[in-house]
Design an enzyme around this catalytic site. Structure first.
Site, mmCIF file in Angstrom:
data_model
loop_
_atom_site.group_PDB
_atom_site.id
_atom_site.type_symbol
_atom_site.label_atom_id
_atom_site.label_comp_id
_atom_site.label_asym_id
_atom_site.label_seq_id
_atom_site.Cartn_x
_atom_site.Cartn_y
_atom_site.Cartn_z
ATOM 1 N N ASP A 195 0.844 -1.198 0.000
ATOM 2 C CA ASP A 195 0.000 0.000 0.000
ATOM 3 C C ASP A 195 0.881 1.249 0.000
ATOM 4 O O ASP A 195 1.327 1.713 1.047
ATOM 5 C CB ASP A 195 -0.914 -0.011 1.228
ATOM 6 C CG ASP A 195 -1.913 1.140 1.221
ATOM 7 O OD1 ASP A 195 -1.917 1.915 0.237
ATOM 8 O OD2 ASP A 195 -2.688 1.266 2.186
ATOM 9 N N SER A 196 1.128 1.804 -1.186
ATOM 10 C CA SER A 196 1.969 2.995 -1.294
ATOM 11 C C SER A 196 1.270 4.234 -0.749
ATOM 12 O O SER A 196 1.890 5.285 -0.605
ATOM 13 C CB SER A 196 2.366 3.231 -2.759
ATOM 14 O OG SER A 196 1.210 3.443 -3.557
#
Length: 389
Positions: A261-262
């Site tokens: 999850d950037s």
């Protein structure tokens, strides 16, 4: 006003053509004998009931800038002799792709082509019923009662089938699903009266502010319906839930599936994962705090400052905030991704590290298995961000 439209001739590749509403079929191709617009035939030279010819304009065929136009000429073979037996290759391929994608991702046995046909049939049925809404209907008790009984039965048993053409009616019904028929009849009469009132205002006083407001709403709905059908036909992949990004990794010899999850500032490990990997004693509880995000507020139990994470054959040191949540085993956030120079390569469907290590993202069936078996979640709780299971 000119605009560009996508045109394919005899199943050839699409080309962008600059046209205007007054552009004629002869301007596009003087040998045209059959034309499809999106998923329907709009020009058939063999149809004697209509005056088709090279002088017909794009405006008359309802072509807009989002339309996909398929032109067939005298050079295209038609063994059956019936022009309407010609179906664009692109439409056939899209139907085949949508059918396969639907079976794989949604477990549906019917193809998306059949789904689109059902949608169009439902839309036509609903619009046909809506066109019955008139002052004459309100003044005929027997006819109105028959229609209201039919609507009540359908809303009780299959409201989703009416939702496309009569969304306002369905919304009112679902707001009070346990209403009796008498209550529904009153609500339905009120709804029909409103629709009739709108049509009468548009017809009798089209230049009034109220009529213009109703007309704008009507045009907007038509545009939404056209865009929806265009999307279903030419971009069926947009209707399939996107698989979130997970990778396989190992912590202390224990296999873990990590969510990439950037958009998350920090990396997070669940308390259950920490215990399973034997890291419970390394949690620094001086770093207890509250985490605030889109999903709400959650307590951070502490922090693991250095955790050895093995991806493929490489080892990486990663810090993790520890939460009690069980919905996610391990989340790799921006702090770790940036620290190790990671690149999310969606073209190759791999996570690439700065040292050259790469690992593939997991398939949807592997993720489902992880959520059900490792996390011990009931199937009904397996929901991604878009609400799909």
């Amino acid at each position: 006003m000119s605009f560009q439209v996508s045109v394919a001739v005899n199943d050839g590749p699409f080309q962008k053509k600059s046209v205007t509403p007054n552009t004629t079929i002869g301007d596009l191709n003087n040998d045209a004998i059959l034309i499809w617009k999106d998923t329907a035939i709009v020009y058939d030279i063999s149809d004697e009931s209509k005056n088709f010819g090279p002088t017909v304009t794009l405006e008359q065929l309802g072509v807009t800038q989002i339309s996909m136009v398929y032109i067939y000429t005298t050079a295209f073979p038609c063994p059956s002799g019936d022009l309407r037996s010609i179906v664009p290759a692109q439409v056939r391929l899209i139907s085949q792709f949508a059918s396969a994608a639907s079976s794989i991702f949604n477990g549906q046995s019917s193809s998306s082509a059949q789904s689109a046909q059902r949608t169009r049939r439902v839309e036509q049925d609903d619009e046909g019923e809506k066109s019955m809404f008139s002052r004459k209907l309100l003044d005929s008790p027997a006819t109105f009662k028959a229609l209201s009984e039919n609507m009540f039965f359908r809303l009780k048993n299959e409201p989703h089938k009416l939702g496309y053409g009569l969304p306002e009616l369905v919304e009112r019904f679902l707001a009070k699903k346990d209403m009796t028929y008498k209550e529904f009849e009153q609500m339905f009469r009120s709804y029909v009266e409103e629709e009739v009132h709108k049509e009468e205002i548009i017809k009798n006083n089209p230049n009034s502010a109220e009529a213009k407001m109703f007309l704008e709403a009507k045009r907007n709905k038509e545009l939404i319906d056209e865009q929806y059908l265009h999307s279903m036909t030419h971009h069926p992949e947009d209707m399939i839930a996107v698989t979130m990004l997970y990778i396989n990794l190992t912590i202390n010899g224990v296999p873990v599936k990590a969510f990439i999850d950037s958009g998350a500032q920090k990396s997070i490990m669940s308390m259950a994962c920490a215990e399973r990997c034997g890291l419970n004693g390394l949690i620094d509880r001086r770093f207890q705090s509250m985490a605030r995000g889109v999903g709400g507020t959650e307590k951070i139990e502490g922090k693991i400052h250095l955790c050895d994470v093995k991806v493929e054959d490489a080892h990486f040191s990663c810090p993790f905030e520890v939460m009690a949540r069980r919905e996610m085993d391990l989340l790799i956030g921006l702090n770790v991704l940036r620290k190790h120079g990671c690149c999310i390569n969606l073209k190759t469907s791999r996570l690439e590290f700065g040292n050259g290590t790469t690992t593939p993202f997991l398939q949807s069936n592997e993720i489902d298995s992880h959520l059900k078996e490792i996390m011990a979640l009931p199937e009904e709780e397996m929901q991604f961000e878009d609400g799909s299971t």
